[in-house]
Design an enzyme around this catalytic site. Structure first.
Site: not given
Ligand code: NDP
Length: 307
Positions: A66, A110, A133
């Site tokens: 990412k 994450q 997200d």
């Protein structure tokens, strides 16, 4: 948005690969151009931050990827690593610092987190305006009622694939296998919305579903996200179905330098000849997930969703 893609006809003339790798390449170029225009207008580039707790191999790979893609499109990025011994309070304090940092447009924590940390507590602590997200209940709720929000990255990526390849969805029966908060459940909501893609009649299946194949065989569009390599076989799929394989599992493979290969939930060699459209693994849904994260961050930087 409709992107012209080369019509790749693979195996029989009737089956088309939904080439996420190629679409992601095209969209990455578009995002890069948008960032260059922002900078030329004197704005600062979008800034995505990520918090990585511990040293999980797969998480490390995803986060590094990412950050790398961010740099390639001209975003600023921050990767904050925290020890797997970090307390929940210390992590929540860090989330708060990112919430308050003006230079950060969006950030992610994450997953998975170490067992002593409650993931929902962390997700709920993220400012929903920076929740690129799309996991915060505010964004999930707004998605469910069709209000502007950050869509979760993987479902958003699948919607982009369906839209850009002009896959017909209205009036179709969509069967989703898997009901996680990050893939299956949001996917089922998006496919049932009064929108394009969408307007499907949706069936959501999970591990307690009895006679799963009776549902999958009726699917015009089958979206599979369970994490069991090759689980969906040809006898479970209707002729002409659209099949979206979300699964990514590392399977030991001595022929690969890194010792494993990536396998999807669909047995591609036998299922693909029956399909009208199918995503490969790798190169299908995966690359689109990262692009969606960039799109959400770009929207955050331009205050397109929340002012
Ligand atoms: P989860 O483990 O959170 O969810 C799996 C789901 O599958 C659960 O709802 C479970 O049901 C269901 N399930 C398990 N076994 C069966 C079965 N035999 N029959 C029917 N349903 C079953 O997984 P995720 O949603 O997080 O991920 C799924 C897969 O997608 C994984 O391989 C993951 O790596 C991959 N993934 C890929 C991404 C990408 O970018 N391509 C992004 C995110 C995930 P129940 O709820 O009853 O337990």
């Amino acid at each position: 948005m409709l992107i012209e893609l080369p019509q790749k006809r693979v195996i029989k003339q009737t089956m088309q690969i939904l080439n996420g790798k190629e679409l992601a390449r095209i969209m990455k170029g578009e995002i890069k151009s948008k960032v260059a225009r922002m900078v030329a207008q004197g704005k600062r580039p979008p800034h995505l931050a990520a918090i990585l707790v511990g040293k999980d191999g797969a998480s490390e790979t995803y986060v590094n990827h990412k950050v790398k893609i961010c740099r390639e499109v001209g975003f600023e990025s921050t990767l904050l690593r925290m020890s797997d011994k970090v307390t929940e309070k210390e992590l929540l304090d860090q989330v708060d610092r990112f919430n308050k940092a003006d230079f950060i447009d969006g950030f992610i924590v994450q997953l998975p987190l170490p067992k002593h940390i409650e993931p929902n507590k962390v997700i709920h602590a993220i400012d929903y305006k920076k929740d690129v997200d799309g996991f915060h209940p505010m964004n999930v709720g707004r998605m469910a009622i069709g209000q502007p929000c950050y869509l979760p990255a993987t479902p958003y990526g699948i919607m982009q694939l369906l839209e850009c390849y002009n896959v017909p969805t209205s009036g179709k029966h969509c069967v989703v296998v898997g009901r996680s908060n990050i893939v299956g459940t949001p996917m089922s909501i998006l496919m049932s919305r009064n929108a394009n893609p969408g307007n499907c009649t949706v069936t959501l299946c999970h591990s307690r579903t009895q006679n799963l194949a009776t549902y999958t065989k009726k699917a015009d569009i089958l979206i599979v996200a369970l994490g069991q390599p090759g689980f969906i076989t040809a006898d479970m799929v209707k002729q002409g179905a659209v099949v979206i394989d979300v699964g990514i599992t590392r399977v030991p493979d001595k022929n690969k330098v890194w010792g494993y290969s990536l396998k999807g939930d669909v047995h591609f060699p036998t299922v693909s000849p029956k399909c009208s459209f199918i995503t490969p693994v790798p190169g299908g849904v995966g690359p689109m997930t990262v692009i969606s994260l960039l799109l959400n961050t770009l929207k955050a930087a331009n205050k397109e969703v929340y002012s």
